[in-house]
Design a protein around this motif. Structure first.
Motif, PDB file in Angstrom:
ATOM      1  N   ALA A  73     -93.782  51.325  -4.884  1.00 42.18           N
ATOM      2  CA  ALA A  73     -93.002  52.538  -5.139  1.00 42.18           C
ATOM      3  C   ALA A  73     -92.834  53.381  -3.879  1.00 42.18           C
ATOM      4  N   ASP A  74     -93.892  53.543  -3.107  1.00 41.86           N
ATOM      5  CA  ASP A  74     -93.790  54.380  -1.911  1.00 41.86           C
ATOM      6  C   ASP A  74     -92.858  53.763  -0.869  1.00 41.86           C
ATOM      7  N   ARG A  75     -92.868  52.430  -0.741  1.00 41.03           N
ATOM      8  CA  ARG A  75     -91.981  51.778   0.223  1.00 41.03           C
ATOM      9  C   ARG A  75     -90.527  51.827  -0.244  1.00 41.03           C
ATOM     10  N   VAL A  76     -90.310  51.702  -1.546  1.00 41.03           N
ATOM     11  CA  VAL A  76     -88.947  51.763  -2.078  1.00 41.03           C
ATOM     12  C   VAL A  76     -88.394  53.174  -1.921  1.00 41.03           C
ATOM     13  N   LEU A  77     -89.193  54.163  -2.271  1.00 41.64           N
ATOM     14  CA  LEU A  77     -88.736  55.551  -2.173  1.00 41.64           C
ATOM     15  C   LEU A  77     -88.556  55.998  -0.727  1.00 41.64           C
ATOM     16  N   ALA A  78     -89.155  55.302   0.216  1.00 43.22           N
ATOM     17  CA  ALA A  78     -88.967  55.645   1.627  1.00 43.22           C
ATOM     18  C   ALA A  78     -87.518  55.423   2.050  1.00 43.22           C
ATOM     19  N   ASN A  79     -86.792  54.554   1.346  1.00 42.97           N
ATOM     20  CA  ASN A  79     -85.385  54.296   1.649  1.00 42.97           C
ATOM     21  C   ASN A  79     -84.451  55.327   1.030  1.00 42.97           C
ATOM     22  N   ALA A  80     -84.948  56.114   0.099  1.00 43.77           N
ATOM     23  CA  ALA A  80     -84.104  57.075  -0.604  1.00 43.77           C
ATOM     24  C   ALA A  80     -83.873  58.311   0.258  1.00 43.77           C
ATOM     25  N   PRO A  81     -82.656  58.871   0.197  1.00 39.34           N
ATOM     26  CA  PRO A  81     -82.410  60.111   0.935  1.00 39.34           C
ATOM     27  C   PRO A  81     -83.323  61.235   0.461  1.00 39.34           C
ATOM     28  N   GLU A  82     -83.541  61.299  -0.869  1.00 38.04           N
ATOM     29  CA  GLU A  82     -84.432  62.312  -1.433  1.00 38.04           C
ATOM     30  C   GLU A  82     -85.178  61.716  -2.620  1.00 38.04           C
ATOM     31  N   SER A  83     -86.428  62.130  -2.797  1.00 38.91           N
ATOM     32  CA  SER A  83     -87.206  61.697  -3.955  1.00 38.91           C
ATOM     33  C   SER A  83     -88.094  62.848  -4.403  1.00 38.91           C
ATOM     34  N   GLN A  84     -88.500  62.760  -5.673  1.00 39.46           N
ATOM     35  CA  GLN A  84     -89.356  63.804  -6.224  1.00 39.46           C
ATOM     36  C   GLN A  84     -90.203  63.186  -7.325  1.00 39.46           C
ATOM     37  N   ASP A  85     -91.499  63.384  -7.281  1.00 35.97           N
ATOM     38  CA  ASP A  85     -92.443  62.902  -8.291  1.00 35.97           C
ATOM     39  C   ASP A  85     -92.311  61.397  -8.533  1.00 35.97           C
ATOM     40  N   GLY A  86     -92.101  60.624  -7.477  1.00 25.99           N
ATOM     41  CA  GLY A  86     -92.025  59.176  -7.603  1.00 25.99           C
ATOM     42  C   GLY A  86     -90.701  58.657  -8.132  1.00 25.99           C
ATOM     43  N   CYS A  87     -89.665  59.492  -8.142  1.00 25.29           N
ATOM     44  CA  CYS A  87     -88.348  59.086  -8.640  1.00 25.29           C
ATOM     45  C   CYS A  87     -87.285  59.401  -7.599  1.00 25.29           C
ATOM     46  N   PHE A  88     -86.163  58.686  -7.686  1.00 24.98           N
ATOM     47  CA  PHE A  88     -85.027  58.992  -6.829  1.00 24.98           C
ATOM     48  C   PHE A  88     -84.444  60.328  -7.259  1.00 24.98           C
ATOM     49  N   LEU A  89     -84.082  61.144  -6.312  1.00 26.27           N
ATOM     50  CA  LEU A  89     -83.449  62.426  -6.597  1.00 26.27           C
ATOM     51  C   LEU A  89     -81.972  62.291  -6.250  1.00 26.27           C
ATOM     52  N   VAL A  90     -81.117  62.488  -7.256  1.00 28.24           N
ATOM     53  CA  VAL A  90     -79.675  62.334  -7.055  1.00 28.24           C
ATOM     54  C   VAL A  90     -78.987  63.646  -7.400  1.00 28.24           C
ATOM     55  N   PRO A  91     -77.809  63.876  -6.821  1.00 30.23           N
ATOM     56  CA  PRO A  91     -77.102  65.111  -7.133  1.00 30.23           C
ATOM     57  C   PRO A  91     -76.608  65.125  -8.579  1.00 30.23           C
ATOM     58  N   LYS A  92     -76.540  66.292  -9.141  1.00 30.49           N
ATOM     59  CA  LYS A  92     -76.038  66.460 -10.498  1.00 30.49           C
ATOM     60  C   LYS A  92     -74.539  66.184 -10.503  1.00 30.49           C
ATOM     61  N   VAL A  93     -74.088  65.334 -11.442  1.00 27.05           N
ATOM     62  CA  VAL A  93     -72.670  64.992 -11.489  1.00 27.05           C
ATOM     63  C   VAL A  93     -72.000  65.482 -12.766  1.00 27.05           C
ATOM     64  N   VAL A  94     -72.769  65.941 -13.737  1.00 28.98           N
ATOM     65  CA  VAL A  94     -72.219  66.446 -14.991  1.00 28.98           C
ATOM     66  C   VAL A  94     -72.553  67.924 -15.087  1.00 28.98           C
TER      67      VAL A  94
END
Length: 95
Positions: A73-94
């Motif tokens: 999980a830590d290596r995968v999330l290292a590729n994400a632009p943003e993460s929070q609490d072990g999850c990918f953080l994405v912009p709100k679209v709705v």
């Protein structure tokens, strides 16, 4: 099954192929030959033949069906632009 130039032209249009008019007759003969061969295959009695998915007798490698998180999980999330609490953080679209 004999195909004519009109049918070949329609097939070419549906397949989005640009076939020159002088090639239509030859192509009609080739496609008719292929369809005749398929009709011959349909006449073969296969009632005593077991269904198969491959000509090679292969067996699948079995493994235990266990759910895992991969442990990276830590290596995968290292590729994400943003993460929070072990999850990918994405912009709100709705809204």
């Amino acid at each position: 099954m004999a195909l004519d130039k009109t049918t070949v032209a329609k097939i070419a249009t549906l397949a989005r192929l640009d076939i020159e008019e002088d090639r239509m007759e030859a192509l009609a003969g080739e496609l008719s030959g292929i369809l005749d061969w398929i009709e011959q295959l349909a006449e073969v009695d296969t009632s005593g033949v077991a269904a198969m998915t491959s000509v090679a007798d292969l067996a699948l490698a079995w493994r235990e069906d266990a759910v895992t998180d991969g442990g990276y999980a830590d290596r995968v999330l290292a590729n994400a632009p943003e993460s929070q609490d072990g999850c990918f953080l994405v912009p709100k679209v709705v809204e």
